[in-house]
Design a protein around this motif. Sequence first.
Motif, PDB file in Angstrom:
ATOM      1  N   PRO A 298      12.221  -2.556  -7.742  1.00 59.30           N
ATOM      2  CA  PRO A 298      10.908  -3.109  -8.107  1.00 59.30           C
ATOM      3  C   PRO A 298      10.396  -4.162  -7.130  1.00 59.30           C
ATOM      4  CG  PRO A 298      12.325  -2.971 -10.031  1.00 59.30           C
ATOM      5  CD  PRO A 298      13.189  -2.649  -8.849  1.00 59.30           C
ATOM      6  N   THR A 299      11.281  -4.849  -6.421  1.00 56.31           N
ATOM      7  CA  THR A 299      10.873  -5.901  -5.489  1.00 56.31           C
ATOM      8  C   THR A 299      10.618  -5.394  -4.078  1.00 56.31           C
ATOM      9  OG1 THR A 299      13.211  -6.366  -5.050  1.00 56.31           O
ATOM     10  CG2 THR A 299      12.138  -7.661  -6.787  1.00 56.31           C
ATOM     11  N   ASP A 300      10.707  -4.097  -3.851  1.00 59.29           N
ATOM     12  CA  ASP A 300      10.608  -3.546  -2.499  1.00 59.29           C
ATOM     13  C   ASP A 300       9.203  -3.637  -1.919  1.00 59.29           C
ATOM     14  OD1 ASP A 300      13.252  -2.889  -2.288  1.00 59.29           O
ATOM     15  OD2 ASP A 300      12.992  -0.751  -2.697  1.00 59.29           O
ATOM     16  N   ARG A 301       9.191  -3.786  -0.596  1.00 53.37           N
ATOM     17  CA  ARG A 301       7.971  -3.619   0.197  1.00 53.37           C
ATOM     18  C   ARG A 301       8.150  -2.333   1.000  1.00 53.37           C
ATOM     19  NH1 ARG A 301       5.973  -5.741   5.526  1.00 53.37           N
ATOM     20  NH2 ARG A 301       3.685  -5.847   5.309  1.00 53.37           N
ATOM     21  N   VAL A 302       7.203  -1.392   0.845  1.00 52.48           N
ATOM     22  CA  VAL A 302       7.375  -0.038   1.379  1.00 52.48           C
ATOM     23  C   VAL A 302       6.197   0.317   2.279  1.00 52.48           C
ATOM     24  CG1 VAL A 302       7.708   2.401   0.790  1.00 52.48           C
ATOM     25  CG2 VAL A 302       8.615   0.619  -0.710  1.00 52.48           C
ATOM     26  N   ALA A 303       6.478   0.998   3.381  1.00 45.77           N
ATOM     27  CA  ALA A 303       5.437   1.535   4.262  1.00 45.77           C
ATOM     28  C   ALA A 303       5.311   3.040   4.032  1.00 45.77           C
ATOM     29  CB  ALA A 303       5.779   1.264   5.723  1.00 45.77           C
ATOM     30  N   ASP A 304       4.060   3.503   3.941  1.00 40.22           N
ATOM     31  CA  ASP A 304       3.774   4.932   3.857  1.00 40.22           C
ATOM     32  C   ASP A 304       2.910   5.269   5.067  1.00 40.22           C
ATOM     33  OD1 ASP A 304       3.225   7.548   3.212  1.00 40.22           O
ATOM     34  OD2 ASP A 304       1.934   7.092   1.496  1.00 40.22           O
ATOM     35  N   LEU A 305       3.522   5.903   6.067  1.00 37.15           N
ATOM     36  CA  LEU A 305       2.867   6.150   7.343  1.00 37.15           C
ATOM     37  C   LEU A 305       2.378   7.590   7.423  1.00 37.15           C
ATOM     38  CD1 LEU A 305       5.407   4.169   9.537  1.00 37.15           C
ATOM     39  CD2 LEU A 305       3.366   3.354   8.352  1.00 37.15           C
ATOM     40  N   PHE A 306       1.153   7.776   7.926  1.00 39.18           N
ATOM     41  CA  PHE A 306       0.393   9.021   7.799  1.00 39.18           C
ATOM     42  C   PHE A 306       0.142   9.261   6.309  1.00 39.18           C
ATOM     43  CE2 PHE A 306       2.987   9.514  11.662  1.00 39.18           C
ATOM     44  CZ  PHE A 306       2.023   9.831  12.610  1.00 39.18           C
ATOM     45  N   CYS A 307      -0.416   8.266   5.646  1.00 41.92           N
ATOM     46  CA  CYS A 307      -0.471   8.279   4.171  1.00 41.92           C
ATOM     47  C   CYS A 307      -1.563   9.156   3.599  1.00 41.92           C
ATOM     48  CB  CYS A 307      -0.634   6.850   3.648  1.00 41.92           C
ATOM     49  SG  CYS A 307      -2.241   6.111   4.042  1.00 41.92           S
ATOM     50  N   GLY A 308      -2.510   9.638   4.421  1.00 39.27           N
ATOM     51  CA  GLY A 308      -3.572  10.476   3.894  1.00 39.27           C
ATOM     52  C   GLY A 308      -4.373   9.754   2.835  1.00 39.27           C
ATOM     53  N   LEU A 309      -4.662  10.447   1.739  1.00 36.30           N
ATOM     54  CA  LEU A 309      -5.455   9.834   0.675  1.00 36.30           C
ATOM     55  C   LEU A 309      -4.589   9.111  -0.354  1.00 36.30           C
ATOM     56  CD1 LEU A 309      -5.006  12.024  -1.798  1.00 36.30           C
ATOM     57  CD2 LEU A 309      -6.897  13.189  -0.726  1.00 36.30           C
ATOM     58  N   GLY A 310      -3.304   8.908  -0.010  1.00 36.01           N
ATOM     59  CA  GLY A 310      -2.427   8.141  -0.897  1.00 36.01           C
ATOM     60  C   GLY A 310      -1.570   8.985  -1.809  1.00 36.01           C
ATOM     61  N   ASN A 311      -1.315  10.227  -1.416  1.00 39.59           N
ATOM     62  CA  ASN A 311      -0.524  11.142  -2.247  1.00 39.59           C
ATOM     63  C   ASN A 311       0.851  10.579  -2.585  1.00 39.59           C
ATOM     64  OD1 ASN A 311      -0.105  13.898  -3.418  1.00 39.59           O
ATOM     65  ND2 ASN A 311       1.426  14.055  -1.802  1.00 39.59           N
ATOM     66  N   PHE A 312       1.477   9.888  -1.625  1.00 37.86           N
ATOM     67  CA  PHE A 312       2.746   9.204  -1.889  1.00 37.86           C
ATOM     68  C   PHE A 312       2.531   7.712  -2.179  1.00 37.86           C
ATOM     69  CE2 PHE A 312       4.215  12.830   0.695  1.00 37.86           C
ATOM     70  CZ  PHE A 312       5.270  13.284  -0.071  1.00 37.86           C
ATOM     71  N   SER A 313       1.535   7.116  -1.540  1.00 43.72           N
ATOM     72  CA  SER A 313       1.339   5.664  -1.653  1.00 43.72           C
ATOM     73  C   SER A 313       1.117   5.213  -3.090  1.00 43.72           C
ATOM     74  CB  SER A 313       0.137   5.218  -0.816  1.00 43.72           C
ATOM     75  OG  SER A 313       0.207   5.657   0.493  1.00 43.72           O
ATOM     76  N   LEU A 314       0.234   5.898  -3.801  1.00 47.81           N
ATOM     77  CA  LEU A 314      -0.083   5.440  -5.153  1.00 47.81           C
ATOM     78  C   LEU A 314       1.081   5.655  -6.121  1.00 47.81           C
ATOM     79  CD1 LEU A 314      -3.882   6.259  -5.515  1.00 47.81           C
ATOM     80  CD2 LEU A 314      -2.740   4.221  -4.640  1.00 47.81           C
ATOM     81  N   PRO A 315       1.797   6.780  -6.081  1.00 49.06           N
ATOM     82  CA  PRO A 315       3.022   6.852  -6.890  1.00 49.06           C
ATOM     83  C   PRO A 315       4.023   5.747  -6.533  1.00 49.06           C
ATOM     84  CG  PRO A 315       2.369   9.047  -6.244  1.00 49.06           C
ATOM     85  CD  PRO A 315       1.454   8.099  -5.519  1.00 49.06           C
ATOM     86  N   LEU A 316       4.163   5.459  -5.237  1.00 52.31           N
ATOM     87  CA  LEU A 316       5.048   4.367  -4.820  1.00 52.31           C
ATOM     88  C   LEU A 316       4.604   3.040  -5.426  1.00 52.31           C
ATOM     89  CD1 LEU A 316       5.515   5.247  -1.039  1.00 52.31           C
ATOM     90  CD2 LEU A 316       7.383   4.920  -2.676  1.00 52.31           C
ATOM     91  N   ALA A 317       3.300   2.806  -5.468  1.00 55.53           N
ATOM     92  CA  ALA A 317       2.779   1.531  -5.964  1.00 55.53           C
ATOM     93  C   ALA A 317       3.044   1.318  -7.444  1.00 55.53           C
ATOM     94  CB  ALA A 317       1.281   1.443  -5.688  1.00 55.53           C
ATOM     95  N   THR A 318       3.331   2.386  -8.161  1.00 54.49           N
ATOM     96  CA  THR A 318       3.677   2.226  -9.583  1.00 54.49           C
ATOM     97  C   THR A 318       5.117   1.773  -9.763  1.00 54.49           C
ATOM     98  OG1 THR A 318       4.419   4.525  -9.921  1.00 54.49           O
ATOM     99  CG2 THR A 318       2.056   4.079 -10.191  1.00 54.49           C
ATOM    100  N   GLN A 319       5.910   1.758  -8.674  1.00 53.72           N
ATOM    101  CA  GLN A 319       7.336   1.469  -8.804  1.00 53.72           C
ATOM    102  C   GLN A 319       7.825   0.292  -7.981  1.00 53.72           C
ATOM    103  OE1 GLN A 319       9.815   4.912  -8.364  1.00 53.72           O
ATOM    104  NE2 GLN A 319       8.610   6.165  -9.758  1.00 53.72           N
ATOM    105  N   VAL A 320       7.000  -0.214  -7.034  1.00 54.83           N
ATOM    106  CA  VAL A 320       7.477  -1.281  -6.153  1.00 54.83           C
ATOM    107  C   VAL A 320       6.471  -2.428  -6.118  1.00 54.83           C
ATOM    108  CG1 VAL A 320       8.782   0.353  -4.745  1.00 54.83           C
ATOM    109  CG2 VAL A 320       6.438  -0.265  -4.074  1.00 54.83           C
ATOM    110  N   ARG A 321       6.864  -3.494  -5.426  1.00 50.36           N
ATOM    111  CA  ARG A 321       6.023  -4.690  -5.339  1.00 50.36           C
ATOM    112  C   ARG A 321       4.803  -4.477  -4.462  1.00 50.36           C
ATOM    113  NH1 ARG A 321       6.200  -8.634  -1.384  1.00 50.36           N
ATOM    114  NH2 ARG A 321       8.177  -7.767  -0.605  1.00 50.36           N
ATOM    115  N   GLU A 322       4.996  -3.808  -3.311  1.00 52.43           N
ATOM    116  CA  GLU A 322       3.890  -3.666  -2.363  1.00 52.43           C
ATOM    117  C   GLU A 322       4.065  -2.398  -1.535  1.00 52.43           C
ATOM    118  OE1 GLU A 322       2.062  -5.860   1.632  1.00 52.43           O
ATOM    119  OE2 GLU A 322       3.640  -6.858   0.464  1.00 52.43           O
TER     120      GLU A 322
END
Length: 440
Positions: A289-313
């Motif tokens: 939950p405290t992780d800071r994660v990079a999503d590179l070549f993120c497009g429209l957020g297909n992975f980014s937004l699911p990630l944002a439901t589980q981590v800090r940033e």
Amino acid sequence: MPDAILYPLEIESLDLEGQGIAHHEGKVVFVEGALPSERVLAHITRRKPSFDKARIERVLRPSSQRTTPPCPHFGVCGGCAMQHLEPAAQLAIKQRALEDALQHIGKVKPQQILPALQGPTWGYRYRARLSVRYVAKKGGVLVGFRERGRSYVADMRECRVLPPHVSQLLMPLRGLVQGLSCPDRIPQIEVAVGDEATVLCLRHMEALTDSDIAHLHQFAIKHNIVWWLQPKGPETAHPLNPDDIDALAYALPAYGLRMHYRPADFTQVNPAINQALISRALALLQLQPTDRVADLFCGLGNFSLPLATQVREVLGIEGSSTLVARAREDAARQGLENRARFTELNLFEVDDNWLRRLGHFDAMLIDPPREGAMALAEALATLTPSERPRRVVYVSCNPATLARDAGILHHQGGWRLAAAGAVNMFPHTAHVESIAVFEP
């Protein structure tokens, strides 16, 4: 010129174009329609200095994995290459192609082979570009995929990999385009199927008349579709009815999300596999939950937004300003703007200094186009152990560039390829999607 002589050939393996591989008189022969372990009679269709091309005429000893293609257009239409092979065998070939690329190109071997991700094998293709051609000799307009190895549009009346309701539109679309004022000036129709709407984006190279617009409206009502029009480049695409601007969306129920997109935006073609791929990627990242994660070549957020439901940033980086704007809109729409930030940058021109300036990431996801992520791999290889994410998950649509980048990470930076596996995003085709995990 084609060779009329029939040659007996023993098929040794299969390439990713669905061609059997044999040897004859010291040369490699690629045999269309043949499968591994088969003995066939084939005639040579093309001779090259280092290889020949052949087409099967008769199977003398069939493979136990040979199956009857259900599509009547298989063999002519270029949309599929492997319908004559059992789906499980197709997946095994793709897994082997991934492992071979990693070994021969990257000189690296995964410590673990992940179970292949698979889903529906028919009706899965929710994104497609249908070619349109006016062909007088064929009686008018053709709508479909191109013929295998040729620029002609296949004379298709159905398509088993498209959703059934889209397949059923192929013949009505012929009649529609035939009745427009400029049937010879319409090169393509983009298909985008969302959870609640099917959008057809009509590329037209001449202005449509009032009568044309009326025909489109009637077609939309009759077939329950939404029209978009594209008079020039992708940026000119717009809905025929302005109220349909946000008609396209797909749900990610595991994360309580609804992703909005436009017909020209990049999205995965196979929604069932996309959901499974997101789930696997997030699990492989071993998130906290405290992780800071990079999503590179993120497009429209297909992975980014699911990630944002589980981590800090989450920091999403993408080269397309259009997709960055779309990701920001959806983050705000779903209350994740404080956890998910997005920025535009050409990730093919980055270096280790840029990466260091971003600060430390606990985990990183990379999902590049076919060109891969060579600059990122080189930057990651130079980071010190304390600067590195604890895990990098790399989603690839090209085994060759994944293998190249894996070799850079491993041989130049000492990263371990902890795991890798195939993802059958495109059943019956030569396309190989995969996922890999790297640890420092």
